[in-house]
Design an enzyme around this catalytic site. Structure first.
Site, mmCIF file in Angstrom:
data_model
loop_
_atom_site.group_PDB
_atom_site.id
_atom_site.type_symbol
_atom_site.label_atom_id
_atom_site.label_comp_id
_atom_site.label_asym_id
_atom_site.label_seq_id
_atom_site.Cartn_x
_atom_site.Cartn_y
_atom_site.Cartn_z
ATOM 1 N N HIS A 139 0.354 13.945 -28.742
ATOM 2 C CA HIS A 139 -0.206 12.597 -28.603
ATOM 3 C C HIS A 139 -0.856 12.152 -29.910
ATOM 4 C CE1 HIS A 139 -0.328 13.403 -24.015
ATOM 5 N NE2 HIS A 139 0.784 12.808 -24.356
ATOM 6 N N HIS B 28 8.944 11.144 -27.972
ATOM 7 C CA HIS B 28 7.919 11.982 -27.359
ATOM 8 C C HIS B 28 8.256 13.474 -27.435
ATOM 9 C CE1 HIS B 28 4.786 13.290 -24.691
ATOM 10 N NE2 HIS B 28 5.674 13.792 -23.846
ATOM 11 N N HIS C 42 0.905 19.075 -25.957
ATOM 12 C CA HIS C 42 0.790 17.629 -25.823
ATOM 13 C C HIS C 42 -0.438 17.033 -26.503
ATOM 14 C CE1 HIS C 42 4.178 17.980 -23.205
ATOM 15 N NE2 HIS C 42 4.147 16.700 -22.886
ATOM 16 N N GLU D 11 10.726 19.159 -24.297
ATOM 17 C CA GLU D 11 10.075 19.463 -23.008
ATOM 18 C C GLU D 11 10.693 20.713 -22.372
ATOM 19 O OE1 GLU D 11 7.394 18.206 -21.732
ATOM 20 O OE2 GLU D 11 7.140 16.225 -22.631
ATOM 21 N N LYS E 88 4.046 11.616 -11.078
ATOM 22 C CA LYS E 88 3.217 10.791 -11.974
ATOM 23 C C LYS E 88 3.909 9.446 -12.166
ATOM 24 C CE LYS E 88 0.553 14.027 -14.729
ATOM 25 N NZ LYS E 88 0.305 14.578 -16.076
ATOM 26 N N GLU F 133 -3.133 17.389 -10.561
ATOM 27 C CA GLU F 133 -3.561 17.825 -11.903
ATOM 28 C C GLU F 133 -5.076 18.038 -12.015
ATOM 29 O OE1 GLU F 133 -1.846 16.888 -16.315
ATOM 30 O OE2 GLU F 133 -2.805 15.218 -15.310
ATOM 31 N N LYS G 93 8.821 23.669 -13.070
ATOM 32 C CA LYS G 93 7.879 22.555 -12.898
ATOM 33 C C LYS G 93 7.509 22.385 -11.428
ATOM 34 C CE LYS G 93 6.404 17.998 -13.911
ATOM 35 N NZ LYS G 93 6.520 16.735 -14.572
ATOM 36 N N ARG H 118 -1.931 22.505 -13.140
ATOM 37 C CA ARG H 118 -0.881 21.599 -13.632
ATOM 38 C C ARG H 118 -1.131 21.174 -15.071
ATOM 39 N NH1 ARG H 118 1.820 16.354 -10.601
ATOM 40 N NH2 ARG H 118 3.027 15.640 -12.394
ATOM 41 N N ASN I 88 0.621 20.335 -20.150
ATOM 42 C CA ASN I 88 0.230 19.634 -21.377
ATOM 43 C C ASN I 88 0.311 20.539 -22.606
ATOM 44 O OD1 ASN I 88 -0.280 17.200 -20.065
ATOM 45 N ND2 ASN I 88 -2.316 17.898 -19.444
ATOM 46 N N ARG J 243 0.818 -1.236 0.000
ATOM 47 C CA ARG J 243 0.000 0.000 0.000
ATOM 48 C C ARG J 243 0.842 1.272 0.000
ATOM 49 N NH1 ARG J 243 -3.063 -3.421 3.294
ATOM 50 N NH2 ARG J 243 -4.826 -4.196 2.091
#
Ligand code: GLY
Length: 358
Positions: free
Chosen positions: A243, A256, A239, A176, A134, A228, A218, A232, A236, A112
């Protein structure tokens, strides 16, 4: 060059150490159990930089998206059991963003939740993936579909590990970097423009300074919205298009950060054409910076460089597939100005068509 320490003010807060000797400070507390999850290739190259980790129980896995599978997650969890870790223990990850994503998810699930410390070794992971908590693996239906938010207890960005990055990996990180500088504000963008040549040449001081500046930007965004829900989502920027590009090209065909670079070009033109952007010269300025850094500034560029068709129809299907977009109409982060993102915007169908056909 000294080691810089930036605090990410989440609850609890954690330090990010940055510099060409950052790994010297990585001395895990062994009292409650520590184990290492590392990219096998990166461990071969840079394991010597961390003698303090040499005798830990170790799981070496191949890097890249292949690390982010259910099978690898199960292997990592079994490894934690065999290493006799407890909820009070720490898992150290050593490698690029995919290793951090896998290790972060494993640490958040094992008994956990136990602590994770990241030692990111790629530019992309240092400026983006390792900070903010993340974690994810990929599922058959798409990338990053199973994950958690699990903030690390510390991050060690040693810029010596950037020396051997293949050009494509560096370019990916630089995409990035440009995104983050655009969110950071005019000063960040201007400093990046000044430093672009040194960065491309792999100058150690330029790299360390840039990583520190991007982490600071960041860190501020993440601290304001760790899970997010709102601000936040600015991270993106570029992005939604990126994507779509990755989906249309077939995952793995366009790195990416390179897709993000093209996505930034598109997002800036969308910002101007939709009347949001105050400075109409900004798209041209960013395009010039992206080119200086060896990155594509849009679809035409990307098609030529990668030898890909990237048909508008395939891109539209990719937009519909983007998990961050609205179900019916994709949402975009656009800019009113450098440092002033606007979230959750949809684009007029004619504008979108013209952007995808450029
Ligand atoms: N990579 C974007 C974020 O951490 O939110």
């Amino acid at each position: 060059m000294t080691t810089t320490c930036i605090e990410v003010a989440t609850d609890p807060a954690y330090p990010v150490y940055i510099g060409p000797a950052a790994l010297d400070a990585l001395v895990p507390n062994r009292a409650q159990g520590v184990a290492l999850l590392a990219d096998e290739r990166v461990w071969d190259l840079y394991g010597d930089l961390v003698p303090t980790l040499a005798d830990l129980p170790r799981l070496l896995v191949p890097g890249g998206e292949g690390a982010k599978t259910i099978a690898r997650l199960e292997e990592a969890l079994d490894f934690c059991t065999q290493a006799d870790l407890s909820r009070a223990s720490t898992l150290v990850t050593f490698g690029g963003g995919t290793i951090g994503d896998l290790g972060g998810l494993c640490a958040s699930l094992f008994k956990r939740g136990m602590a994770v410390v990241h030692a990111p070794t790629t530019l992309l992971a240092q400026v983006d993936a390792s900070v903010g908590g993340k974690t994810a693996i990929n599922l058959r239906g798409g990338k990053n579909l199973a994950g958690t938010f699990h903030q690390p207890s510390a991050v060690y960005c040693d810029t010596r590990t950037l020396a051997s990055l293949p050009a494509e990996e560096s370019a990916s990180g630089l995409g990035e970097v440009v995104k983050t500088a655009l969110l950071g504000g005019e000063d960040s963008l201007a400093r990046l423009e000044e430093r672009a040549g040194d960065l491309l040449a792999g100058d150690p001081e330029a790299l360390a300074t840039t990583v520190a500046e991007m982490v600071a930007i960041k860190a501020q965004i993440v601290a304001s919205d760790p899970t997010e829900r709102g601000p936040r989502r600015a991270l993106n920027l570029g992005h939604t298009f990126a994507h779509a590009i990755e989906h249309a090209a077939g995952y793995g065909r366009v790195p990416h950060g390179v897709a993000v670079a093209a996505g930034l070009g598109l997002a800036l033109r969308a910002s101007r054409e939709s009347g949001l952007l105050g400075d109409p010269a900004l798209p041209g300025r960013v395009d010039a910076l992206l080119h200086l850094l060896g990155l594509p500034g849009g679809l035409r560029d990307l098609r030529e460089r990668q030898g890909l068709a990237l048909e508008p129809r395939a891109l539209r299907a990719g937009l519909a597939h983007d998990k961050k977009g609205a179900v019916a109409r994709p949402e975009f982060v656009l800019l009113r100005a450098v440092g002033e993102p606007q979230l959750g915007l949809t684009l007029d169908a004619a504008l979108l068509d013209s952007l995808l056909a450029e």
